[in-house]
Design an enzyme around this catalytic site. Structure first.
Site, short mmCIF file in Angstrom:
data_model
loop_
_atom_site.label_atom_id
_atom_site.label_comp_id
_atom_site.label_asym_id
_atom_site.label_seq_id
_atom_site.Cartn_x
_atom_site.Cartn_y
_atom_site.Cartn_z
N ASP A 43 40.42 63.18 -32.25
CA ASP A 43 41.19 64.23 -31.57
C ASP A 43 41.06 64.12 -30.06
O ASP A 43 42.03 64.30 -29.32
CB ASP A 43 40.71 65.61 -32.03
CG ASP A 43 41.12 65.89 -33.47
OD1 ASP A 43 40.72 66.94 -33.99
OD2 ASP A 43 41.83 65.06 -34.04
N ASP A 47 44.06 63.57 -27.44
CA ASP A 47 44.35 64.50 -26.35
C ASP A 47 44.36 63.78 -25.01
O ASP A 47 45.22 64.05 -24.16
CB ASP A 47 43.32 65.64 -26.32
CG ASP A 47 43.48 66.55 -27.51
OD1 ASP A 47 44.56 66.52 -28.13
OD2 ASP A 47 42.53 67.31 -27.82
N ASP A 130 41.84 58.68 -60.85
CA ASP A 130 42.11 59.66 -59.80
C ASP A 130 42.53 58.94 -58.53
O ASP A 130 41.76 58.75 -57.60
CB ASP A 130 40.84 60.49 -59.56
CG ASP A 130 41.14 61.76 -58.81
OD1 ASP A 130 42.33 62.05 -58.56
OD2 ASP A 130 40.19 62.47 -58.46
N GLU A 184 48.15 53.13 -61.17
CA GLU A 184 47.45 53.93 -60.18
C GLU A 184 46.80 53.04 -59.13
O GLU A 184 46.10 52.09 -59.47
CB GLU A 184 46.39 54.77 -60.91
CG GLU A 184 45.97 56.00 -60.18
CD GLU A 184 46.89 57.20 -60.47
OE1 GLU A 184 47.95 57.01 -61.12
OE2 GLU A 184 46.55 58.30 -60.03
N TYR A 236 49.34 51.11 -66.20
CA TYR A 236 49.23 51.87 -67.45
C TYR A 236 50.57 52.35 -68.01
O TYR A 236 50.61 53.05 -69.02
CB TYR A 236 48.28 53.05 -67.30
CG TYR A 236 48.60 53.98 -66.13
CD1 TYR A 236 49.79 54.69 -66.09
CD2 TYR A 236 47.70 54.15 -65.08
CE1 TYR A 236 50.08 55.53 -65.04
CE2 TYR A 236 47.98 54.98 -64.02
CZ TYR A 236 49.18 55.67 -64.01
OH TYR A 236 49.47 56.49 -62.97
N LYS A 324 41.47 66.92 -69.33
CA LYS A 324 40.71 66.91 -68.08
C LYS A 324 39.21 67.12 -68.34
O LYS A 324 38.83 67.82 -69.26
CB LYS A 324 41.21 68.03 -67.15
CG LYS A 324 42.69 67.96 -66.80
CD LYS A 324 43.09 66.71 -66.07
CE LYS A 324 42.97 66.77 -64.57
NZ LYS A 324 43.78 67.70 -63.87
N CYS A 432 52.83 95.10 -43.99
CA CYS A 432 53.91 95.97 -43.50
C CYS A 432 53.63 97.45 -43.75
O CYS A 432 54.41 98.30 -43.32
CB CYS A 432 55.25 95.58 -44.13
SG CYS A 432 55.36 96.02 -45.88
N CYS A 453 59.24 93.48 -45.28
CA CYS A 453 57.85 93.02 -45.17
C CYS A 453 57.85 91.61 -44.58
O CYS A 453 58.41 90.70 -45.17
CB CYS A 453 57.18 93.02 -46.53
SG CYS A 453 55.52 92.30 -46.49
S1 IVH Z 1 50.61 58.00 -67.77
C1 IVH Z 1 54.94 59.56 -68.14
N1 IVH Z 1 48.16 57.14 -67.58
O1 IVH Z 1 48.07 61.10 -63.60
C2 IVH Z 1 53.48 59.63 -67.87
N2 IVH Z 1 48.96 58.53 -65.84
O2 IVH Z 1 48.56 63.92 -63.77
C3 IVH Z 1 53.02 58.61 -66.92
N3 IVH Z 1 47.38 58.89 -64.03
O3 IVH Z 1 51.29 60.97 -62.28
C4 IVH Z 1 51.62 58.75 -66.56
N4 IVH Z 1 45.75 57.68 -64.87
O4 IVH Z 1 49.59 59.25 -61.45
C5 IVH Z 1 49.11 57.87 -67.02
N5 IVH Z 1 46.00 56.25 -67.52
C6 IVH Z 1 46.96 56.98 -66.97
C7 IVH Z 1 46.78 57.64 -65.73
C8 IVH Z 1 47.80 58.40 -65.20
C9 IVH Z 1 46.14 58.43 -63.85
C10 IVH Z 1 48.07 59.79 -63.10
C11 IVH Z 1 49.50 59.46 -62.82
C12 IVH Z 1 50.26 60.72 -63.16
C13 IVH Z 1 49.20 61.74 -63.09
C14 IVH Z 1 49.54 62.95 -63.90
#
Ligand code: IVH
Length: 748
Positions: A43, A47, A130, A184, A236, A324, A432, A453
């Protein structure tokens, strides 16, 4: 060198060169910053460069560039990447949070496909990486394009950057002519730590987690920077294909592996829900040693033909789900409770926390849901958290799961300060001052101020310009807030008057801080561009409660025309009023019945309440037509009716609509004999499930309704059809059995 020469000693020539250099650096920094990636500059450096740029401009005003960084507070980041339309939409996944959700998923699929519990149905299970998803397009075996997901339909073209990722082959052999490989992009833990160490050494911004680092690195405008960042890729899934890869998901993944893509070694085929859960546990155990972040396990139906039959909901496939991992937890002190007022007037309590790291991310705010949640009650008056309320000063447990907004899960009474007092939820809007009302059966207290509002007005405007709505380039939440504050934009219609009011004359957009000639012109052009707007987007953009993207699309497909919808709502109004009266009478009857220890006479009570309203026939028909649209019920019907009946809100809507040219939804497949027809299914179907029948009919351009009325064109009646068939016969509606229907649509 000009770069180090004090401004007062620069020659004109040196000054020009120096302004060019500073513009390049600052524009790049702006883009990095607004793309939410780590800027290359601290930053302080930023600046200092900006100050130097301004000083040079002050000394040599004639040299000021037309795109001077002085005129830009990062307004236009989007010029960075070109946009790519995905031939096959990139979707996200629905979530399962526990084993019950997984069983429900399996049951839903079986039901949809008409498979009994005993029938074989195999899935694949694999880690959910992820990172960020990327679509790679190969033509004749050569990588020709790489695009981020974006909004699913339109992504960013990051081809040059993707070419620097070693896991991504530039050329593949024996592949279909057209092959879009999806997967991914991610960064390993080791590479992430090393990158942050380098960033720190260079006094550049560090990343909060590997996913941000991966996203920031892939979305660099300079591919040389991406190349220096250690990104990886797991394949994938796939998009467009000129020839199928295999007959099963697992087969297709193997094929991608053979073609040279990295596929996840923990992908398994599972024959039952029990096997899915067992593999989930195995992946969960392995999580800490994988060396990269995963946030769950993805289950997919293995048979690709079944995947095809199952198809998609609006944004997620029916044939896959993400299971999850449980949320991550931490304890911290609740410093205060703020009340935020949303677009629909909802007063939402927000916890202000002593910052704490939860699962690698610093959390200082969390949602407290609503007043009952704070008080330790659920919507029905039962206890939650054993009835413990939450007070300012308390120690509270924060949890977050994936990207979800952090929540407060629990409170530690042993650490409660003596002076802590129960939280008193406001009954007036903090923005408001209007009364905040909690309606019977609603967990949420709402400001009754409507558009007077400021918080509601601003939130509605932000929603209006958001990505899924008008999506006006250069007009985001921040700009809308500033324009609202200064009285430039009070309601959506004002956006379309911005050029008339502030394109010339006394007050001009280009003279505002952060704006210049070019950015102002760009914004005016972006606004003009959106005067033509699809009907569904317009309906969604109005921000009417319960009218989400899917409902807006359903309404657009049903009415096909703005005027038709507005008129129908006006005509239906007395019936909507009667419906509400019936709801209120029903509630009163239920309470009375409970007090008197007798059974409630619900239908009589409702009928009497409706009769008392003396609803015209046309109103009743229009109302039945509205709430009979599949996916639209009385709740949304009432909400729409209210919005259109409210004089202020209606005036704002009419004023807006007068400035737009509204595009009707695409005509349904006209070559189908059922296109545009309203179809009702009743009785049991044997060759397809109800859900499948509905999806198929809709894909042929038919409207599927739940009830028979004069507007019904076709009734499909299976065995056991009851009152609907009788009514259809009375109305003389064309009726088919299942086979007749399949013949009609050419599926027999
Ligand atoms: S399948 C039509 N497989 O998770 C479905 N997605 O929360 C296509 N992701 O947008 C996704 N690992 O970016 C699939 N083994 C995996 C994955 C995966 C990560 C991500 C993907 C998706 C997101 C959805």
């Amino acid at each position: 060198m000009a770069e180090t020469t004090p401004v007062e000693r620069l020659t004109e020539e040196e000054a020009r060169t120096e302004l060019d250099r500073l513009a390049a650096l600052l524009h790049r920094a702006n883009r990095a910053y607004h793309g939410e990636d780590a800027p290359d500059l601290s930053d302080a450096e930023y600046d200092a460069l900006k100050r130097r740029n301004a000083e040079i401009e002050a000394r040599f005003p004639a040299l000021k560039r037309s795109d001077s960084p002085s005129d830009q507070v990062g307004a236009a980041p989007a010029e960075g990447f070109s946009k790519v339309a995905h031939e096959v939409r990139m979707l996200s996944l629905g979530n399962a949070f526990d084993e019950d959700d997984v069983r429900d998923f399996d049951e839903r699929i079986r039901k949809y496909l008409g498979l009994g519990g005993g029938a074989a149905l195999a899935y694949t299970a694999e880690p959910k990486i992820d990172g960020l998803s990327l679509s790679l397009r190969y033509e004749a075996g050569r990588l020709v394009q790489a695009a981020t997901r974006g909004d699913g339909a339109l992504g960013e073209n990051v081809t040059a950057n993707a070419r620097t990722v070693t896991d991504i082959p530039q050329e593949i052999e024996d592949a279909p002519e057209v092959l879009e490989v999806r997967g991914e992009v991610y960064m390993s833990h080791v590479d992430f730590e090393a990158l942050n160490a380098r960033q720190e050494a260079a006094e550049a911004k560090t990343f909060a987690n590997p996913r941000n680092a991966a996203a920031g690195s892939l979305r660099q405008l300079d591919p040389a920077i991406t190349a220096a960042r250690p990104l990886r890729f797991f394949a994938y899934a796939w998009g467009a294909l000129s020839a199928p890869l295999a007959e099963t998901q697992l087969g297709a993944i193997r094929r991608l592996g053979e073609l040279g893509f990295v596929v996840n070694p923990m992908t398994r085929r599972c024959e039952s829900v029990a096997e899915l859960i067992a593999h989930y546990r195995e992946i969960e155990q392995a999580r800490a040693t994988l060396g990269y972040d995963i946030d769950g396990v993805v289950y997919k139906v293995d048979d690709l033909a079944l995947q095809g039959r199952l198809g998609f909901r609006s944004t997620t496939p029916r044939w896959a789900i993400a299971h999850k991992f449980p949320a991550e937890l931490a304890w911290t002190r609740l410093e205060g409770i703020d009340i935020q007022v949303g677009r629909t007037g909802a007063l939402s309590p927000v916890a202000r926390l002593t910052p704490v790291t939860v699962g690698g991310v610093v959390v200082s705010n969390a949602t407290l849901h609503n007043e009952d949640y704070i008080a330790g009650r659920d919507a029905k008056g039962g206890e939650i958290r054993g009835g413990k309320d939450i007070r300012v000063g308390d120690w509270v447990q924060v949890y977050r799961a994936g990207d979800v907004i952090p929540k407060i899960a629990d409170v530690d009474l042993s650490k409660r300060p003596d002076e802590a007092t129960p939280f008193v939820f406001p009954t007036r809007c903090p923005e408001c001052g209007s009364e905040a009302i909690r309606e019977e059966g609603d967990a949420v207290r709402r400001c009754s101020g409507g558009l007077i509002c400021p918080a509601q007005a601003v939130e509605k405007l932000k929603h209006f310009v958001s990505r899924a709505a008008f999506d006006i380039e250069g007009l985001g939440a921040k700009q809308v807030e500033q324009f609202y504050r200064d009285g430039w934009i009070k309601e959506p219609a004002d956006i379309f008057e911005l050029r008339d009011n502030y394109g010339s004359g006394m007050k001009q957009l280009k003279n505002r801080e952060g704006w210049g000639e070019k950015s102002a012109d760009n914004l005016f052009a972006a606004i003009e561009d959106k005067r033509r707007i699809p009907l569904a987007k317009l309906i969604f953009a109005l921000g009417i409660r319960h009218a989400g993207e899917v409902a807006a699309r359903d309404l657009a497909l049903h009415y096909r025309d703005w005027q038709a919808m507005a008129e129908a709502l006006d005509v239906a109004r007395p019936a909507a009023r009667a419906h509400r009266a019936a709801d209120e009478a029903e509630e009163a009857e239920r309470q009375a019945a409970e007090a008197e220890g007798r059974r409630a006479r619900v239908s009589d009570t409702r009928a009497a309440a409706v009769a008392a309203q003396d609803v015209p026939e046309a109103a009743a028909t229009a109302w039945a037509d509205l709430i009979g649209v599949d996916g639209i019920g009385a709740v949304l019907g009432l909400s729409l009716s209210d919005a259109f009946a409210n004089p202020q809100e209606r005036a704002a809507i009419d004023k807006l609509v007068a400035k737009l040219s509204i595009v009707a939804p695409d005509a349904p497949a006209a070559d189908s004999p059922v296109a545009g027809k309203t179809v009702v299914f009743t009785g049991s179907l044997e060759k397809m499930t109800r859900a499948e029948a509905k999806a198929r009919a809709e894909s042929l351009g038919a409207k599927v309704s739940g009830s028979v009325s004069a507007k019904t064109d076709i009734l499909v009646a299976g065995p056991g059809a009851g009152s609907k068939a009788t009514k259809a016969a009375e109305l003389g509606i064309l009726t088919f059995d299942e086979d007749g229907w399949l013949t009609l649509i050419g599926d027999a």
